[in-house]
Design an enzyme around this catalytic site. Structure first.
Site, PDB file in Angstrom:
ATOM      1  N   LYS A   1       2.075 -62.793  49.244  1.00 41.46           N
ATOM      2  CA  LYS A   1       3.210 -62.038  49.796  1.00 41.46           C
ATOM      3  C   LYS A   1       3.454 -62.452  51.242  1.00 41.46           C
ATOM      4  O   LYS A   1       2.565 -63.011  51.898  1.00 41.46           O
ATOM      5  CB  LYS A   1       2.930 -60.539  49.701  1.00 41.46           C
ATOM      6  CG  LYS A   1       1.700 -60.063  50.446  1.00 41.46           C
ATOM      7  CD  LYS A   1       1.318 -58.632  50.052  1.00 41.46           C
ATOM      8  CE  LYS A   1       0.132 -58.154  50.874  1.00 41.46           C
ATOM      9  NZ  LYS A   1      -0.359 -56.842  50.400  1.00 41.46           N
TER      10      LYS A   1
ATOM     11  N   TYR B   1       7.177 -60.182  84.485  1.00 42.51           N
ATOM     12  CA  TYR B   1       8.077 -59.026  84.542  1.00 42.51           C
ATOM     13  C   TYR B   1       7.350 -57.767  85.006  1.00 42.51           C
ATOM     14  O   TYR B   1       6.215 -57.520  84.621  1.00 42.51           O
ATOM     15  CB  TYR B   1       8.653 -58.743  83.149  1.00 42.51           C
ATOM     16  CG  TYR B   1       9.659 -59.754  82.680  1.00 42.51           C
ATOM     17  CD1 TYR B   1      10.834 -59.972  83.391  1.00 42.51           C
ATOM     18  CD2 TYR B   1       9.445 -60.466  81.512  1.00 42.51           C
ATOM     19  CE1 TYR B   1      11.766 -60.902  82.950  1.00 42.51           C
ATOM     20  CE2 TYR B   1      10.377 -61.387  81.055  1.00 42.51           C
ATOM     21  CZ  TYR B   1      11.536 -61.601  81.781  1.00 42.51           C
ATOM     22  OH  TYR B   1      12.452 -62.509  81.323  1.00 42.51           O
TER      23      TYR B   1
HETATM   24  C1  LIG Z   1      -1.772 -57.018  50.308  1.00 46.66           C
HETATM   25  C2  LIG Z   1      -2.429 -56.509  49.092  1.00 46.66           C
HETATM   26  C3  LIG Z   1      -3.658 -57.047  48.675  1.00 46.66           C
HETATM   27  C4  LIG Z   1      -4.463 -58.019  49.521  1.00 46.66           C
HETATM   28  O1  LIG Z   1      -5.078 -57.310  50.570  1.00 46.66           O
HETATM   29  P1  LIG Z   1      -6.091 -57.997  51.604  1.00 46.66           P
HETATM   30  O2  LIG Z   1      -6.606 -56.858  52.385  1.00 46.66           O
HETATM   31  O3  LIG Z   1      -5.279 -58.961  52.406  1.00 46.66           O
HETATM   32  O4  LIG Z   1      -7.144 -58.707  50.814  1.00 46.66           O
HETATM   33  C5  LIG Z   1      -4.162 -56.634  47.457  1.00 46.66           C
HETATM   34  N1  LIG Z   1      -3.494 -55.714  46.705  1.00 46.66           N
HETATM   35  C6  LIG Z   1      -2.332 -55.164  47.091  1.00 46.66           C
HETATM   36  C7  LIG Z   1      -1.670 -54.152  46.222  1.00 46.66           C
HETATM   37  C8  LIG Z   1      -1.775 -55.528  48.300  1.00 46.66           C
HETATM   38  O5  LIG Z   1      -0.620 -54.957  48.695  1.00 46.66           O
END
Ligand SMILES: *Cc1c(COP(=O)(O)O)cnc(C)c1O
Length: 389
Positions: A48, A269
């Site tokens: 993702k 800044y």
């Molecule tokens: C993002 C996600 C993962 C992976 O999680 P990590 O902590 O990066 O290993 C697994 N399952 C779901 C449903 C997620 O949204």
């Protein structure tokens, strides 16, 4: 960084303010190490958010060549990109179905929707009914996040009804742990028990519960399929313990100018940092627009706990603190301790990588490796190494 460049994206090196090096050999090793720990359970890859910001087009084929045959994404568009990169893979879309109009797009790319509610189940049932095919789907059960998913009791009812009607063909049932990164948290066992009941009701389909940290909770938690993300990308699966994963990403910023400032002058800044000594400043060509968060500033940005140190860079093994605020395109580092000529215009300063763990750089910005990775901007020259052998 060792290794020839296998491919590159983004601006050419000579035009880029920063360089990201993505070590695909380390990525494959991380996947392989997790897959060995999880066996006999299978290990999916989480792709993702463009593979945690590192590039689906490069990361997914590397994981597939390491034996990864299942991927999870959040959104259909990400699924389409994974399909291009891994023609044979099973691809699950976690955020489910947004509308009836979107349903037909899934089987076209052989994407498997993760159905998260009665509404989504109804959409998929109507779509499958109308098309005369029970396209595969997965069912997500919320066992304690209150994020997405059927409640456990809704899932039990659905399993019973569907075993009679056979309206849908779920091929996987999944849930997600809220507190996996705290191995002693009582939620873990409660969620496990709730999920075990649901899995029993679904009978003979794949079950999946854990992310990176959850893998370490033990074999009971791994079911048929694990879903590590951040650990594959080199992030620490557990806070506060030595990270067993190999570094995958290195981010470096080009030094555009070396300047000499006097004690008493201010930097950046808001003039929030006043120099306590005559100081050599390296102005580096990366800032918050590159994902180098403004909250990592030295002073004057109250966005992280005050007892957490601000960010730093590294040249020649030396820690070089940020001076003043991180700006959109530029960040100033104190290089006084390297001495005159110790670092020069045109050289690069490490923002995170082999010498600054990504979790340390993230903490300095009051955040976590996940957010640092997924906010890395599009202005880096990105070179992919490690696949030449
Ligand atoms: C993002 C996600 C993962 C992976 O999680 P990590 O902590 O990066 O290993 C697994 N399952 C779901 C449903 C997620 O949204």
């Amino acid at each position: 960084m060792p290794g020839d460049t296998f491919s590159a994206t983004g601006p050419e090196m000579r035009f880029a303010g920063g360089i990201m090096t993505i070590d695909l050999a380390a990525l494959k090793e991380n996947y392989g190490a997790l897959a060995r720990v999880c066996a006999p359970a299978q290990t999916a890859g989480i792709a993702k958010a463009d593979a945690y910001g590192l590039g689906i087009a490069q990361v997914v084929p590397a994981l597939a060549s390491a034996g990864c045959g299942k991927f999870f994404v959040a959104l259909p568009d990400e699924g389409f990109a994974v399909r291009q990169a891994a023609p044979e893979a099973d691809i699950y879309v976690l955020n489910g179905l947004f509308s009836a109009e979107s349903a037909a797009g899934y089987p076209e790319a052989r994407l498997i929707p993760v159905l998260n509610s009665q509404a989504e189940i109804q959409i998929w049932e109507s779509f499958c009914g109308a098309s005369g095919t029970r396209h595969p789907c997965a069912i997500n059960v919320d066992t304690g996040m209150n994020r997405l998913g059927l409640t456990a009791s809704e899932a039990l009812t659905f399993a019973d009804e569907n075993s009679l009607t056979r309206a849908l063909e779920p091929i996987m049932v999944m849930s997600h742990l809220a507190c996996a990164d705290d191995l002693k948290h009582p939620m873990n066992r409660l969620q496990l028990e709730s999920f075990q009941q649901v899995v029993a009701a679904f009978g003979d389909i794949e079950a999946s519960l854990v992310n990176s940290a959850g893998v370490l909770l033990g074999a009971d938690f791994r079911f048929d399929l694990t879903r590590p993300g951040v650990a594959i990308y080199g992030g620490s699966p557990l806070p506060g313990v030595k990270n067993p994963m190999r570094t995958v990403v290195t981010a470096e910023a080009r030094i555009s100018q070396i300047r000499y400032a006097r004690a008493g002058e201010t930097v950046s800044y808001g003039a929030t940092t006043t120099l306590g000594r005559d100081t050599i400043i390296a102005v580096a060509a990366a800032g918050y627009a590159d994902g180098y968060h403004r909250a990592a500033s030295a002073t004057g940005v109250p966005l992280r706990a005050l007892d957490i140190a601000a960010g730093h860079g590294i040249v020649a093994g030396r820690n070089l603190p940020i001076l003043g605020r991180v700006t959109m395109d530029l960040t100033m580092f104190d290089v006084t301790d390297l001495g005159v000529g110790g670092v020069n215009r045109g050289e690069f300063i490490e923002l995170f990588g082999p010498n600054i763990p990504i979790d340390v750089a993230a903490k300095a910005a009051g955040t976590i490796s996940y957010e640092l990775l997924t906010s890395l901007g599009r202005r880096f020259h990105r070179r992919y190494v490690g696949l030449e052998s």
